[in-house]
Design a protein around this motif. Structure first.
Motif, PDB file in Angstrom:
ATOM      1  N   GLU A  91     -62.166  36.568  69.356  1.00 52.97           N
ATOM      2  CA  GLU A  91     -61.265  37.276  68.445  1.00 52.97           C
ATOM      3  C   GLU A  91     -60.608  36.257  67.519  1.00 52.97           C
ATOM      4  O   GLU A  91     -60.441  35.088  67.890  1.00 52.97           O
ATOM      5  N   GLU A  92     -60.241  36.721  66.338  1.00 47.95           N
ATOM      6  CA  GLU A  92     -59.606  35.802  65.396  1.00 47.95           C
ATOM      7  C   GLU A  92     -58.578  36.525  64.538  1.00 47.95           C
ATOM      8  O   GLU A  92     -58.599  37.747  64.400  1.00 47.95           O
ATOM      9  N   ALA A  93     -57.688  35.746  63.969  1.00 49.38           N
ATOM     10  CA  ALA A  93     -56.680  36.273  63.051  1.00 49.38           C
ATOM     11  C   ALA A  93     -56.483  35.260  61.930  1.00 49.38           C
ATOM     12  O   ALA A  93     -56.359  34.059  62.193  1.00 49.38           O
ATOM     13  N   PRO A  94     -56.464  35.734  60.676  1.00 52.43           N
ATOM     14  CA  PRO A  94     -56.734  37.114  60.259  1.00 52.43           C
ATOM     15  C   PRO A  94     -58.229  37.403  60.263  1.00 52.43           C
ATOM     16  O   PRO A  94     -59.033  36.523  60.580  1.00 52.43           O
ATOM     17  N   SER A  95     -58.602  38.638  59.898  1.00 55.57           N
ATOM     18  CA  SER A  95     -60.004  39.021  59.837  1.00 55.57           C
ATOM     19  C   SER A  95     -60.748  38.189  58.801  1.00 55.57           C
ATOM     20  O   SER A  95     -60.167  37.708  57.832  1.00 55.57           O
ATOM     21  N   ALA A  96     -62.051  38.056  59.039  1.00 55.35           N
ATOM     22  CA  ALA A  96     -62.861  37.194  58.171  1.00 55.35           C
ATOM     23  C   ALA A  96     -63.337  37.950  56.931  1.00 55.35           C
ATOM     24  O   ALA A  96     -64.129  38.874  57.030  1.00 55.35           O
ATOM     25  N   GLY A  97     -62.816  37.573  55.760  1.00 60.24           N
ATOM     26  CA  GLY A  97     -63.371  38.028  54.497  1.00 60.24           C
ATOM     27  C   GLY A  97     -63.250  39.505  54.187  1.00 60.24           C
ATOM     28  O   GLY A  97     -64.197  40.098  53.672  1.00 60.24           O
ATOM     29  N   LEU A  98     -62.125  40.122  54.464  1.00 57.06           N
ATOM     30  CA  LEU A  98     -61.932  41.512  54.037  1.00 57.06           C
ATOM     31  C   LEU A  98     -61.750  41.557  52.515  1.00 57.06           C
ATOM     32  O   LEU A  98     -61.075  40.701  51.937  1.00 57.06           O
ATOM     33  N   PRO A  99     -62.314  42.553  51.832  1.00 55.04           N
ATOM     34  CA  PRO A  99     -62.140  42.653  50.375  1.00 55.04           C
ATOM     35  C   PRO A  99     -60.673  42.847  49.993  1.00 55.04           C
ATOM     36  O   PRO A  99     -59.867  43.345  50.794  1.00 55.04           O
ATOM     37  N   ASP A 100     -60.355  42.449  48.779  1.00 52.03           N
ATOM     38  CA  ASP A 100     -58.983  42.608  48.280  1.00 52.03           C
ATOM     39  C   ASP A 100     -58.552  44.068  48.392  1.00 52.03           C
ATOM     40  O   ASP A 100     -59.294  44.988  48.029  1.00 52.03           O
ATOM     41  N   GLY A 101     -57.370  44.265  48.891  1.00 57.06           N
ATOM     42  CA  GLY A 101     -56.803  45.605  48.984  1.00 57.06           C
ATOM     43  C   GLY A 101     -57.095  46.314  50.292  1.00 57.06           C
ATOM     44  O   GLY A 101     -56.334  47.206  50.696  1.00 57.06           O
ATOM     45  N   VAL A 102     -58.187  45.953  50.985  1.00 58.68           N
ATOM     46  CA  VAL A 102     -58.529  46.655  52.234  1.00 58.68           C
ATOM     47  C   VAL A 102     -57.514  46.346  53.324  1.00 58.68           C
ATOM     48  O   VAL A 102     -57.111  47.225  54.084  1.00 58.68           O
ATOM     49  N   ARG A 103     -57.089  45.090  53.408  1.00 56.41           N
ATOM     50  CA  ARG A 103     -56.128  44.712  54.445  1.00 56.41           C
ATOM     51  C   ARG A 103     -54.836  45.513  54.292  1.00 56.41           C
ATOM     52  O   ARG A 103     -54.282  46.021  55.269  1.00 56.41           O
ATOM     53  N   GLU A 104     -54.351  45.635  53.070  1.00 61.05           N
ATOM     54  CA  GLU A 104     -53.113  46.388  52.836  1.00 61.05           C
ATOM     55  C   GLU A 104     -53.287  47.864  53.202  1.00 61.05           C
ATOM     56  O   GLU A 104     -52.391  48.484  53.781  1.00 61.05           O
ATOM     57  N   ARG A 105     -54.449  48.435  52.881  1.00 62.43           N
ATOM     58  CA  ARG A 105     -54.712  49.828  53.240  1.00 62.43           C
ATOM     59  C   ARG A 105     -54.797  50.000  54.756  1.00 62.43           C
ATOM     60  O   ARG A 105     -54.345  51.006  55.307  1.00 62.43           O
ATOM     61  N   LEU A 106     -55.377  49.014  55.435  1.00 61.67           N
ATOM     62  CA  LEU A 106     -55.424  49.047  56.899  1.00 61.67           C
ATOM     63  C   LEU A 106     -54.017  49.032  57.485  1.00 61.67           C
ATOM     64  O   LEU A 106     -53.708  49.790  58.413  1.00 61.67           O
ATOM     65  N   PHE A 107     -53.157  48.158  56.945  1.00 66.03           N
ATOM     66  CA  PHE A 107     -51.776  48.087  57.430  1.00 66.03           C
ATOM     67  C   PHE A 107     -51.071  49.431  57.247  1.00 66.03           C
ATOM     68  O   PHE A 107     -50.378  49.920  58.149  1.00 66.03           O
ATOM     69  N   GLU A 108     -51.246  50.016  56.066  1.00 66.10           N
ATOM     70  CA  GLU A 108     -50.589  51.301  55.784  1.00 66.10           C
ATOM     71  C   GLU A 108     -51.080  52.395  56.738  1.00 66.10           C
ATOM     72  O   GLU A 108     -50.293  53.190  57.261  1.00 66.10           O
ATOM     73  N   ALA A 109     -52.405  52.441  56.987  1.00 66.47           N
ATOM     74  CA  ALA A 109     -52.959  53.446  57.893  1.00 66.47           C
ATOM     75  C   ALA A 109     -52.467  53.224  59.318  1.00 66.47           C
ATOM     76  O   ALA A 109     -52.148  54.191  60.036  1.00 66.47           O
ATOM     77  N   ALA A 110     -52.377  51.970  59.750  1.00 65.96           N
ATOM     78  CA  ALA A 110     -51.915  51.668  61.097  1.00 65.96           C
ATOM     79  C   ALA A 110     -50.463  52.075  61.294  1.00 65.96           C
ATOM     80  O   ALA A 110     -50.087  52.646  62.329  1.00 65.96           O
ATOM     81  N   VAL A 111     -49.652  51.789  60.295  1.00 60.97           N
ATOM     82  CA  VAL A 111     -48.233  52.167  60.383  1.00 60.97           C
ATOM     83  C   VAL A 111     -48.095  53.690  60.424  1.00 60.97           C
ATOM     84  O   VAL A 111     -47.301  54.234  61.197  1.00 60.97           O
ATOM     85  N   ARG A 112     -48.879  54.400  59.597  1.00 61.92           N
ATOM     86  CA  ARG A 112     -48.818  55.869  59.620  1.00 61.92           C
ATOM     87  C   ARG A 112     -49.201  56.410  61.006  1.00 61.92           C
ATOM     88  O   ARG A 112     -48.585  57.347  61.507  1.00 61.92           O
ATOM     89  N   ALA A 113     -50.232  55.820  61.592  1.00 65.64           N
ATOM     90  CA  ALA A 113     -50.656  56.257  62.928  1.00 65.64           C
ATOM     91  C   ALA A 113     -49.543  56.048  63.951  1.00 65.64           C
ATOM     92  O   ALA A 113     -49.261  56.929  64.772  1.00 65.64           O
ATOM     93  N   ALA A 114     -48.894  54.891  63.911  1.00 67.23           N
ATOM     94  CA  ALA A 114     -47.818  54.597  64.868  1.00 67.23           C
ATOM     95  C   ALA A 114     -46.589  55.463  64.610  1.00 67.23           C
ATOM     96  O   ALA A 114     -45.952  55.964  65.543  1.00 67.23           O
ATOM     97  N   GLU A 115     -46.268  55.666  63.341  1.00 64.30           N
ATOM     98  CA  GLU A 115     -45.109  56.497  63.002  1.00 64.30           C
ATOM     99  C   GLU A 115     -45.302  57.944  63.450  1.00 64.30           C
ATOM    100  O   GLU A 115     -44.319  58.641  63.740  1.00 64.30           O
ATOM    101  N   SER A 116     -46.548  58.392  63.528  1.00 65.99           N
ATOM    102  CA  SER A 116     -46.809  59.789  63.890  1.00 65.99           C
ATOM    103  C   SER A 116     -46.348  60.116  65.306  1.00 65.99           C
ATOM    104  O   SER A 116     -46.164  61.278  65.639  1.00 65.99           O
TER     105      SER A 116
END
Length: 643
Positions: free
Chosen positions: A242-267
């Protein structure tokens, strides 16, 4: 942190030791729990106090909610940290803690209930706009109805238990012909592991990457994302690197992942540490799909700690005590973690058990270990015995540092995957970040190189030293001239001609003039374990007679017949019998299945014939123990005619 000052850790191994360190650093007292198999385990001695909770089987100890609550009351603990695995996502434990007025260091009962069921979790997050993989809940459907729905979704499919996690019970189905067998296997494993055989079927992404987001929530309503992790390098759905951060995610995808993860947890108004897991299509990395939410600390949390400087366990303790979350720090550098398993990559990754004769952890990197020299590795629990975490200024430096640390890791007495890990982290695709969850399969089967002359010479040196020491002890104990003559006879007869047999059947002669300074140790059976640059060999000494016997056998033409015994490939519990005693079977047909260390392995018929079972469901099998015999048809007919 006045809410509690004594914390019971309802877990074992490296995670228990890791939590104990932070509990002590926070000025709190720690309580360990242990089964009979772990009475002498390192985590027991490191805690401020320890309580026995039952016999070796996990179901009777670490998974026993009542025993854990009794241990908390007995020790005066006001809080319970469940670590990961075992009871970490247990609704029953959370409810029992609430009833006993003990702080459960984890999320609410409602969050555990919703996110603990993959079907419910999928519906929950989809309602908040989080993308999910096409699929369906198989609950209440007959196998025929499942087959119809599966065709509608489209093959290939992934069958997985609705409850649980860690990849246990997951089955890949390439076409309808293999669906029934996959359903039966997934249900059996799910029932045994989670007491729930409900299944979920999802479309299989051809080249998936496994990306997860670390989230944290507090009791004041705040939910934040604290970085992402790449967990794509897996084997049989079990993470390896395992590694952090992820290897080579396209611009903008990481931010969208963060937003989706927060929405899931907030639910679910999430409180504490959690991880939202996603699949990213390696061929279309702009797309991602929710897999599940793990409502606990993750095995791979150290890589997030390395790049953020946070102590996630300390954060768990403070949130559980009612404190607000701090600001999220920026990510610095890159971290990579390798999981060390007690298993044999050369033997198909079958589990390995035994006493650790020597453990030397590498310096300069973080090492979270369940073992130390003298520890006993049993078949009762998960095979992961250590983690090595490297942190560098960039991904390339971190991988290089990890490989170098693995080369200095010495574990003797049980087989491990250290040599395979070195091959993995230096693989061209891994180094380039071209990852998908099937990458490890492209490196299999794994065949280790033959022991080097230095390894054999080191084995010879240690063997002769042990023999001389044993003879000296005998002389001292008996004052016998004859005993002294034993050593003299050995040296005079040609200690320089010592030979060894590898587990693969290769005979190796020791070179007397080769350098012999590698780490080595002798086990209870007289075999010598020796380590060089992260790879280990187990060498059995041969006297002149045994050496001649093996060499003569090697010159004989191999017999076309196979042995009638079907033997257990690993120590474990018989969890399924697939045939009836006296049945006619074909070569390669599954006879029984054996489970150990979260792995289920079928034992196959060695040839066509009539089977006679030697074990039943629930029996414990030793490695190499015959579990059935298969008498060839010709022999069966001869026996019947003779009678």
């Amino acid at each position: 942190m006045a809410a509690f000052d004594i914390v019971l850790i309802a877990n074992r191994g490296e995670i228990a030791r890791r939590i104990i360190r932070t509990v002590r650093a926070q000025g709190l007292r720690s309580v360990a729990v242990y089964s009979d198999a772990d009475a002498d385990a390192p985590h027991v001695g490191e805690a401020d106090s320890a309580v026995r909770i039952g016999p070796a089987p996990a179901a009777e100890s670490y998974l026993d909610v009542d025993a854990v609550i009794r241990a908390a009351r007995e020790s005066g603990a006001q809080a319970i940290h469940p670590g990961y695995g075992f009871l970490s996502e247990s609704v029953d434990l959370a409810q029992a803690c609430a009833a006993a007025r003990i702080v459960f260091i984890g999320p609410s009962v409602e969050a555990l209930q919703i996110m603990g069921d993959k079907v419910t979790a999928r519906e929950q997050v989809a309602a908040r706009g989080v993308p999910v993989v096409p699929g369906f809940d198989a609950g209440g459907l007959s196998d025929d109805q499942i087959a119809v729905r599966a065709t509608q979704v489209g093959y290939p499919l992934l069958v997985k238990p609705s409850a649980g996690g860690g990849g246990k019970g997951m089955e890949i189905v390439l076409d309808e012909a293999h669906l029934d067998a996959a359903l039966a296997s997934a249900r059996r494993v799910a029932k045994a592991a989670f007491s729930d055989d409900a299944l979920l079927l999802e479309r299989l992404i051809a080249r998936p990457r496994h990306i997860e987001v670390q989230v944290f929530g507090d009791k004041h309503g705040a939910v934040v994302a604290i970085g992402d992790r790449e967990c794509t390098l897996q084997r049989r759905h079990q993470k390896v690197i395992e590694e952090a951060p992820s290897a080579g995610l396209p611009d903008g995808v990481r931010e969208r992942l963060f937003e989706a993860a927060v929405r899931a947890a907030e639910s679910v108004e999430y409180v504490g540490a959690g991880t939202v897991e996603f699949l990213v299509d390696a061929d279309a990395p702009d797309e991602f799909f929710f897999i599940e939410m793990n409502t606990r600390l993750q095995v791979e949390h150290p890589v997030t700690e390395a790049v953020t400087g946070l102590d996630l366990v300390a954060l768990q303790l403070s949130v559980a005590a009612g404190e607000a979350l701090p600001a999220v720090p920026p990510v610095t550098g890159h971290a990579v973690e390798a999981r060390i398993y007690a298993e044999s990559p050369e033997g198909g990754f079958l589990p390995s058990t035994g006493r650790v004769l020597r453990f030397d952890a590498p310096a300069g990197v973080r090492v979270d270990a369940a073992i130390e020299t003298g520890s006993e590795v049993t078949g009762f629990y998960d095979p992961m015995i250590a983690k090595i975490i490297a942190h560098g200024p960039d991904r390339s430096a971190a991988l290089e540092q990890l490989d170098e640390a693995l080369s200095r890791t010495v574990i003797l007495g049980v087989e491990t995957n250290v040599g395979f890990l070195r091959r993995l982290v230096t693989n061209e695709r891994v180094m380039a970040g071209d990852l998908d969850t099937g990458l490890i399969d492209t490196l299999l089967p794994f065949a280790a190189a033959s022991p080097s002359p230095r390894m054999v010479a080191s084995a010879r040196r240690v063997l002769l030293h042990e023999t001389e020491a044993a003879t000296t002890r005998l002389v001292q104990e008996t004052s016998s001239r004859r005993a002294g003559g034993v050593w003299a006879a050995l040296t005079d007869a040609g200690a320089a001609e010592v030979a060894f047999l590898t587990d693969g059947g290769q005979i190796l002669d020791a070179e007397t003039d080769a350098e012999a300074s590698l780490p080595a140790a002798v086990d209870a059976d007289g075999a010598v374990w020796v380590s060089e640059q992260g790879r280990v060999a187990r060498l059995r000494p041969l006297d002149r007679r045994a050496r001649m016997k093996h060499r003569l056998a090697a010159r004989q033409p191999e017999s076309a017949a196979t042995a009638p015994e079907a033997r257990a490939p690993m120590p474990g519990n018989v969890v399924a019998v697939h045939v009836e005693d006296g049945a006619t079977v074909s070569q390669g047909e599954p006879l029984v299945s054996i489970e150990a260390m979260k792995m289920e392995h079928p034992v196959l018929a060695p040839h066509d014939g009539t089977v006679h079972l030697l074990v039943a469901v629930g029996d414990q099998a030793r490695r190499g123990q015959p579990v059935a015999t298969v008498i060839p048809h010709a022999e069966s007919a001869d026996s019947e005619g003779a009678s």
